[in-house]
Design an enzyme around this catalytic site. Structure first.
Site, mmCIF file in Angstrom:
data_model
loop_
_atom_site.group_PDB
_atom_site.id
_atom_site.type_symbol
_atom_site.label_atom_id
_atom_site.label_comp_id
_atom_site.label_asym_id
_atom_site.label_seq_id
_atom_site.Cartn_x
_atom_site.Cartn_y
_atom_site.Cartn_z
ATOM 1 N N ARG A 125 0.800 -1.221 0.000
ATOM 2 C CA ARG A 125 0.000 0.000 0.000
ATOM 3 C C ARG A 125 0.833 1.271 0.000
ATOM 4 O O ARG A 125 0.279 2.354 -0.173
ATOM 5 C CB ARG A 125 -0.950 0.020 1.198
ATOM 6 N N ALA A 167 -3.458 -10.467 12.376
ATOM 7 C CA ALA A 167 -4.201 -10.865 13.571
ATOM 8 C C ALA A 167 -5.643 -11.244 13.268
ATOM 9 O O ALA A 167 -6.287 -11.896 14.094
ATOM 10 C CB ALA A 167 -4.168 -9.736 14.606
ATOM 11 N N THR A 178 -1.971 -5.568 15.947
ATOM 12 C CA THR A 178 -0.997 -5.352 14.878
ATOM 13 C C THR A 178 -1.027 -3.902 14.406
ATOM 14 O O THR A 178 -2.082 -3.271 14.344
ATOM 15 C CB THR A 178 -1.257 -6.292 13.697
ATOM 16 N N ASP A 185 -13.749 -4.903 16.059
ATOM 17 C CA ASP A 185 -12.759 -4.614 15.016
ATOM 18 C C ASP A 185 -12.602 -3.113 14.787
ATOM 19 O O ASP A 185 -12.327 -2.666 13.687
ATOM 20 C CB ASP A 185 -13.138 -5.318 13.697
ATOM 21 N N LYS A 227 -11.851 3.672 13.138
ATOM 22 C CA LYS A 227 -13.064 3.057 12.629
ATOM 23 C C LYS A 227 -14.299 3.377 13.467
ATOM 24 O O LYS A 227 -15.425 3.345 12.972
ATOM 25 C CB LYS A 227 -12.899 1.534 12.588
ATOM 26 N N ASN A 263 -11.815 4.177 7.106
ATOM 27 C CA ASN A 263 -10.931 3.032 6.974
ATOM 28 C C ASN A 263 -9.583 3.478 6.424
ATOM 29 O O ASN A 263 -9.122 4.573 6.752
ATOM 30 C CB ASN A 263 -11.609 1.961 6.111
ATOM 31 N N CYS A 314 -12.370 -18.216 -0.663
ATOM 32 C CA CYS A 314 -12.379 -17.502 -1.941
ATOM 33 C C CYS A 314 -13.038 -16.131 -1.892
ATOM 34 O O CYS A 314 -12.654 -15.230 -2.638
ATOM 35 C CB CYS A 314 -13.083 -18.339 -3.010
ATOM 36 N N CYS A 344 -11.460 -12.410 -1.825
ATOM 37 C CA CYS A 344 -10.930 -11.768 -3.033
ATOM 38 C C CYS A 344 -11.929 -11.796 -4.183
ATOM 39 O O CYS A 344 -12.056 -10.819 -4.924
ATOM 40 C CB CYS A 344 -9.639 -12.446 -3.484
ATOM 41 N N MET A 370 -2.611 -15.046 -7.176
ATOM 42 C CA MET A 370 -3.599 -16.059 -6.817
ATOM 43 C C MET A 370 -2.957 -17.065 -5.869
ATOM 44 O O MET A 370 -2.035 -17.791 -6.246
ATOM 45 C CB MET A 370 -4.102 -16.773 -8.083
#
Length: 685
Positions: free
Chosen positions: A116, A177, A235, A300, A327, A388, A600, A603, A643
C-alpha cells in the site's frame, strides 16, 4: 533534516512553494498530513488541468498503493511485489524491481493484497512484502541494498502497509491478527545496514516468560485468562506519524485477536494497547504515553487509521495536537506532548457509545453493543468503520480534515458453537470470534458513503458530498492552492474547492480511483499523480461494477495544460459463462458454498460476484475445466499474479467449488438474462 521537511518549513515561513521543488517522500506527504503547500494548480486554474502521461499497470494484485516522488523520480508499487521508478515528467520507466514474493509468501498471500505504500530517505526506497521482509533499494538504480526478515517464517504475519522513515531509521509493523493467533509489534531498523535497532510489542505475551519492559508489565494487568494463546492482536498494519518536535513516533494499533473480547480476555479488561495510539521515543522505542480509543474492544474498531499532526489554538493557547479518525466513528484531538484528550465527537451516527467522557477520555459505552449473553446486537459503525484505510488529509489553511467516511452497521453475535470451543481457522477466513446473524436480524438502514469536511477545532461538520456505492470515496490529498483531490468508486478523479466542496474539475479514469493521490513539483511545474483500479472484492452498490478483465489499472499523472488521452475503454460487460452439459449436484453445491466463503470470497466476492479486485469466477473459463481449475488452486499456477495456492484441497473439494461456481452462474444468468457463452479454455484468470 529531510529535504522535503526543510522545503515545507520554507513554505510555512513564507517562501514561495515553487521557488524550490517540493517532493512527496512518504505516505503521509511532506508533513504527515497528506497535504502539500504547492499552489501552482489552484482553484482559479484547475479547469486547465489535463492528463500529462499515464502508465498501464499489468502486474495484477493491489491497486491501492500511494506513490512517492523525490527529485523528479516517481516510485510506485504494483502487484504483490513490484516496485518501479519512472521519470515524473514523462512517465518513462527507469527501473523495475520484483521482490518475487509469490515464491516465498505461501499462505500469507491468502490474507493480504500487496503493497500500500513506500518511503524514501537518504537515497533509498523502503517497502515491506507479504512474506514479512523489509527491503531497501538504491533509489537511483533499483538495486537491492539490503533486506531484513521482520517476522517469523511460519507465523502468518505479513506486511502490506507502508514503512515510516526518520533520523536514519525505518520502522515497519505488520498485519495478520484477523487470520491467525498473532501478537503485534513494530520494529525499527538502521537505514544503511538493515540492522534491527529496537522492537516494541503492542500487547503483552505470556507472563510466565517475563515482560520485555515496564509498559508490557502494565499492559498485562488489563488482560485476563490465557490471552497469549490467542495472540492478542494489536498489529500495527497501517498508519504511523513521526513528530520531530518531540522526537517521537506515533503508532496506530489494531484490533484484538480474535475480535470478541469474551474469548481472548474472558474476565474483561481494557486489553492494552489494542485500539490505541502509542507514542514511542524515536531513538530507543521506549514507551512515552498512550491513548486508547476502544478499551476492551469487541468490534474490530482498530486505530490503525491516519494520524495527522498540527498546532491548534485551544482556549487561547497554541498546543501541539494530533488528529485521528479511527473506525469507531469519532474524531479525536489529542495533545501530542501528554497524550491527553482535548476533544472527541462522532462523525456518523453511532450506537456503541453515547459519547466520550471529557474528564477520563473513555467512551460512555452502551452495554448492549457488546452482544451480551449470546444476544445479537446491531451495532454502528460496522467493522469497515466510519473511516478506513482511504487516507484523510488536513489542510492548515482551511483548518479542515477531509475524511472518506461511511455509515453502515453490522450484526454482532457470539459464535454458534459457543465461546469455549472457538478457535482460529488456520488463516482461511476472518477469525472474528463472532457468529452469523440470526435470520431477519439486520441493520435498519442502508449503507452509504460520503466525503466529509470536518472542523477538528470546533468538532463540527463543514460540508459533505455523497459518494457512489457503500464504500465510494478514495484517499484524499489537499494543497496550498485551495484544492482537495479525491477519486471515487464510480470511476472519477475530482478536484474540489477545499473551502466549500464545490466540484471544480473531474477526470474519467475508466475505473475506480480509491488510492491516495500525491502532488509534487519538478523544475517549477506542479504535478498530481494517482493510481486507478478497482480494489473491491465484492459488489459495492455501484450502478455498474468494475470488471477485473476489462478495466485497466493505471498510474495517472496530471499537470496544467496536459494533453494526453486514455485509450478508448474496453466494454464493461463480460458475460457470465455457462456449460449446458454440466449438472450441479446439490450436496456438492452446499459443500462448495462453505469452502468458497472460507477461502475464496475475500478476493473473488461474496456469492461469487466480484467487484473488480480479482476475476469473477462466474466469467472464468478456468472454472469450467476441472484440470485447469486444479492447476490454479492446488498447484499454484497463477501465484505470480497474486492467486494463492491451496495445496491442502482434495480433488473432491475442488470439484465442490466448481459445482458451487456453476450453480451461482446459473442463478445469475436466470436473474439477469444475458447472452450465454459456451467457451473452451482460451483465456487466463
Amino acid at each position: 533534516m529531510r529535504r522535503s521537511v526543510a522545503l515545507l518549513t520554507l513554505a510555512l515561513l513564507g517562501a514561495s512553494p515553487l521557488a524550490r521543488d517540493v517532493d512527496w517522500p512518504g505516505y503521509g506527504g511532506p508533513g504527515e498530513n497528506h497535504y502539500s503547500p504547492l499552489d501552482q494548480i489552484n482553484a482559479g486554474n484547475v479547469s486547465q488541468l489535463g492528463l500529462a502521461w499515464f502508465k498501464d499497470i499489468n502486474d495484477g494484485g493491489s491497486a491501492l498503493s500511494a506513490p512517492v516522488e523525490v527529485g523528479g523520480v516517481l516510485y510506485f508499487a504494483s502487484g504483490i511485489s513490484h516496485v518501479r521508478a519512472v521519470d515524473a515528467v514523462s512517465g518513462r520507466e527507469l527501473w523495475d524491481y520484483d521482490a518475487e514474493t509469490a515464491k516465498v509468501a505461501g499462505h500469507k498471500m491468502r490474507a493480504a493484497w500487496g503493497i500500500r505504500g513506500l518511503a524514501y530517505d537518504n537515497g533509498r526506497i523502503f517497502f515491506g512484502t507479504l512474506d514479512g521482509r523489509l527491503i531497501a533499494l538504491d533509489a537511483r538504480t533499483g538495486h537491492l541494498a539490503w533486506q531484513s526478515q521482520t517476522v517469523g517464517k511460519d507465523d502468518e504475519r505479513y506486511i502490506s502497509g507502508p514503512p515510516w522513515v526518520f533520523k536514519g531509521k525505518v520502522i515497519i509493523g505488520h498485519g495478520g491478527a484477523d487470520f491467525a493467533p498473532i501478537r503485534g509489534y513494530v520494529t525499527a531498523y538502521d537505514q544503511q545496514t538493515g540492522k534491527q535497532l529496537w522492537r516494541f510489542y503492542t500487547v503483552p505475551g505470556d507472563p510466565a516468560k517475563g515482560f520485555e519492559n515496564k509498559a508490557m508489565e502494565m499492559a498485562a494487568k488489563t488482560w485476563t485468562g490465557q490471552w497469549w494463546k490467542y495472540g492478542g492482536g494489536g498489529t500495527a498494519w497501517n498508519a504511523m506519524a513521526y513528530d520531530p518536535r518531540f522526537n517521537r513516533i506515533y503508532i496506530g494499533i489494531g484490533n484484538g485477536s480474535p475480535w470478541n473480547r469474551k474469548i481472548r480476555s474472558p474476565g474483561g479488561g481494557d486489553n492494552l494497547f489494542l485500539c490505541s495510539i502509542v507514542a514511542l521515543d524515536a531513538d530507543t522505542g521506549a514507551y512515552v504515553w498512550h491513548y486508547q480509543t476502544n478499551p476492551g474492544e469487541s468490534w474490530d474498531y482498530n486505530s490503525a487509521m491516519d494520524i495527522e499532526l498540527t498546532d491548534m489554538t485551544i482556549n487561547g493557547q497554541k498546543r501541539p495536537v494530533l488528529m485521528h479518525a479511527p473506525k469507531n466513528g469519532f474524531v479525536y484531538v489529542i495533545d501530542r506532548e501528554t497524550g491527553k484528550l482535548i476533544s472527541a465527537r462522532n462523525i456518523v451516527p453511532v450506537n456503541w457509545a453515547k459519547g466520550i467522557d471529557q474528564a477520563t477520555g473513555r467512551p460512555i459505552e452502551n452495554p448492549e453493543a457488546r452482544y451480551p449473553d449470546g444476544k445479537p446486537a446491531i451495532v454502528y459503525p460496522s467493522p469497515f468503520g466510519a473511516h478506513n484505510i482511504e487516507a484523510m488529509s488536513y489542510n492548515p489553511s482551511t483548518g479542515l480534515l477531509y475524511i472518506p467516511a461511511m455509515d453502515q452497521g453490522r450484526v454482532y453475535v457470539d459464535p454458534a458453537g459457543g465461546l469455549a470451543g472457538w478457535r482460529h481457522l488456520d488463516g482461511q477466513r476472518l477469525s472474528t470470534g463472532t457468529g452469523a446473524p440470526p435470520p431477519g436480524v439486520e441493520p435498519d438502514r442502508a449503507a452509504t458513503s460520503f466525503l466529509l469536511a470536518w472542523n477538528p477545532q470546533t468538532q463540527s461538520e463543514a460540508w459533505r458530498i455523497p459518494m457512489p456505492g457503500i464504500r465510494g470515496g478514495g484517499g484524499t490529498a489537499s494543497t496550498g492552492g485551495g484544492l482537495l483531490f479525491e477519486g471515487n468508486a464510480g470511476g472519477h478523479f475530482i478536484a474540489y474547492a477545499a473551502t466549500d466542496g464545490k466540484k471544480l474539475w473531474s477526470f474519467d479514469a475508466q475505473t475506480s480511483v480509491m488510492a491516495q493521490p500525491i502532488t509534487y513539483s519538478v523544475k517549477g511545474r506542479q504535478y498530481v499523480s494517482v493510481i486507478a483500479g478497482s480494489r473491491f472484492p465484492s459488489a459495492s452498490g455501484l450502478p455498474h461494477e468494475w470488471n477485473y478483465r476489462s478495466q485497466q489499472w493505471r498510474l495517472l499523472t496530471f499537470a496544467l495544460g496536459g494533453k494526453a488521452q486514455l485509450p478508448k475503454p474496453e466494454p464493461m460487460a463480460t458475460p457470465v459463462l455457462d456449460d449446458a452439459g454440466f449438472a450441479p449436484i446439490a450436496a456438492k453445491v452446499a459443500a462448495g458454498n462453505v469452502a468458497f466463503a472460507q477461502r475464496c470470497s475475500i478476493c473473488h466476492g461474496a456469492g461469487s460476484v466480484s467487484g473488480g479486485a480479482a476475476p469473477d469466477l462466474g466469467q472464468s473459463p478456468i472454472a469450467m475445466d476441472a484440470a485447469a481449475f486444479r492447476s490454479v488452486l492446488h498447484d499454484g499456477l497463477l501465484a505470480p499474479r497474486g492467486m494463492p495456492q491451496f495445496e491442502e484441497l482434495s480433488d473432491a473439494e475442488i470439484e465442490d467449488l466448481r459445482h458451487y461456481i456453476r450453480q451461482r452462474a446459473r442463478e445469475r444468468l436466470a436473474a439477469s438474462p444475458a447472452p450465454t457463452v459456451n467457451r473452451g479454455l482460451h483465456e487466463g484468470q
